[in-house]
Design an enzyme around this catalytic site. Structure first.
Site, short mmCIF file in Angstrom:
data_model
loop_
_atom_site.label_atom_id
_atom_site.label_comp_id
_atom_site.label_asym_id
_atom_site.label_seq_id
_atom_site.Cartn_x
_atom_site.Cartn_y
_atom_site.Cartn_z
N ARG A 180 67.97 81.58 -18.79
CA ARG A 180 67.11 80.50 -19.28
C ARG A 180 67.75 79.12 -19.23
O ARG A 180 67.12 78.18 -18.72
CB ARG A 180 66.64 80.81 -20.70
CG ARG A 180 65.74 82.04 -20.77
CD ARG A 180 65.48 82.46 -22.19
NE ARG A 180 66.70 82.98 -22.79
CZ ARG A 180 66.82 83.37 -24.05
NH1 ARG A 180 65.77 83.26 -24.86
NH2 ARG A 180 67.95 83.86 -24.50
N CYS A 205 71.24 78.86 -24.18
CA CYS A 205 70.63 80.17 -24.39
C CYS A 205 71.75 81.12 -24.81
O CYS A 205 72.80 80.66 -25.27
CB CYS A 205 69.87 80.65 -23.16
SG CYS A 205 70.87 81.05 -21.71
N ASP A 249 63.37 85.85 -22.99
CA ASP A 249 64.56 86.12 -22.18
C ASP A 249 64.20 87.16 -21.13
O ASP A 249 63.88 88.30 -21.47
CB ASP A 249 65.68 86.63 -23.07
CG ASP A 249 67.01 86.76 -22.35
OD1 ASP A 249 67.05 86.63 -21.10
OD2 ASP A 249 68.03 86.97 -23.03
#
Length: 165
Positions: A21, A15, A129
């Site tokens: 994440r 990420c 996100d």
């Protein structure tokens, strides 16, 4: 079926900052391996960030969202993708299309093994996100990650196997 000497299934989740994440995805995937694979201990499951510095802890809300699932990521420390030998990973899964594109351009030797996580279930979309959001935002992202990893588990496992395995 013969196994290649020294072969170890490996996957890298990527990420941006490597604090939400990708560490959540790695934690969820490790748990899925424990329930779905008899060789789960042989897997190398890691995470990294495209735009991060080394050693940042996971976001507290990511830790909390994972703890609700019984998954502990409190000892996570961020790693920039530029400091990782990508050749060690059979599969690289990104959270966003821009991350996939950047890796494929900057590291052409792993371009063919780099995918969006959503591609594992036939979709092409970014994973939200949750940074800066509520705990519910983190839980929602964790739910999405769990769905994608569970539904895409067979494809993921197939992609990490070397030819002839």
């Amino acid at each position: 079926m013969t196994k290649l000497p020294g072969y170890r299934p490996s996957i890298l989740f990527v990420c941006t900052a490597n604090i939400c994440r990708s560490p959540m995805a790695a934690g969820i995937f490790k748990e899925l391996l424990k329930t779905k694979s008899d060789n789960w201990q042989k897997w190398k499951v890691d995470s990294a960030g495209t735009w991060t510095s080394r050693g940042n802890p996971a976001a507290q809300k990511a830790i909390d969202a994972m703890a609700e699932r019984g998954i502990d990521i409190h000892d996570h420390a961020s790693r920039p993708i530029t400091h990782i030998p990508l050749s060690r990973y059979r599969l690289i899964l990104t959270m966003e299309a821009g991350q996939k594109e950047a890796i494929q351009i900057e590291f052409p030797s792993v371009a063919s093994r780099t995918y969006l996580l959503s591609e594992m279930i036939g979709e092409t979309r970014n994973i939200a996100d949750p940074i800066g959001g509520t705990i519910q935002d983190f839980v929602k992202t964790a739910d999405d990650l769990e769905h994608l990893l569970d539904a895409g588990f067979t494809k993921i496992c197939g992609l990490v196997k070397p030819e002839g395995q």
